[in-house]
Design an enzyme around this catalytic site. Sequence first.
Site, short mmCIF file in Angstrom:
data_model
loop_
_atom_site.label_atom_id
_atom_site.label_comp_id
_atom_site.label_asym_id
_atom_site.label_seq_id
_atom_site.Cartn_x
_atom_site.Cartn_y
_atom_site.Cartn_z
CB CYS A 53 -0.93 0.03 1.06
SG CYS A 53 -2.06 -1.28 1.10
NE ARG A 130 -3.36 -4.42 -2.99
CZ ARG A 130 -2.76 -3.95 -2.26
NH1 ARG A 130 -2.48 -2.79 -2.17
NH2 ARG A 130 -1.99 -4.46 -1.09
#
Length: 212
Positions: A53, A130
């Site tokens: 991330c 995601r």
Amino acid sequence: MTENLAAAPAALRINDKAPGFAARSTAGEVSLSSYRGRWLLFFSHPADFTSVCTSEFIALARAHESFSKLNCDLLGLSVDSLYAHVAWLRDIERSFGVKVAFPLIEDSAMVIAKAYGMLDNSADSSATVRATYVIDPKGVIRAIVWYPMNVGRSVGELLRLVEALQTSEREGALAPEGWTHGDALLEPAAASMEDACKPYEGQSWYYRERRG
């Protein structure tokens, strides 16, 4: 915190109206309606202070200006608290010299994530989320991209996707595989026998590059 989420479908599809929301973020309260008139890349990530991330946020921050040139804003989301978001983004700037200027939404109750289908309604964790949604200036979802938690997104591909969507719409044409700015577009395929039988100057009736 939210608006119009109760009527959201369990799984959103391309050309669905994006569910409205209002939520706290690192840039103050934001709402989907405030992005009307601009394109929006709305994306979620599994957790703050994680390696993949962090790599995505660094790349997105560096590409922020490129998205802006396409009249496209960036908006992130995770279930971490607003305070965790602030601490993480501050640490990214301190550690990597990259300032994340776009908002990051707090969604601790997972209300927005569930409304967008980023999470199953029975999920109690966002560890597998995601997801990316490209939303047009009218609030319509034009593309949906999903990645597993162990593989980061390609920011370059997301930029290409936004520009391809905009160009295809503006020109009334199709963007072929790997299309990038300046490449030839494709004409829509003939939709009747009459059109299919017309001469196309050496090109196929179902694959015609736009010329001129």
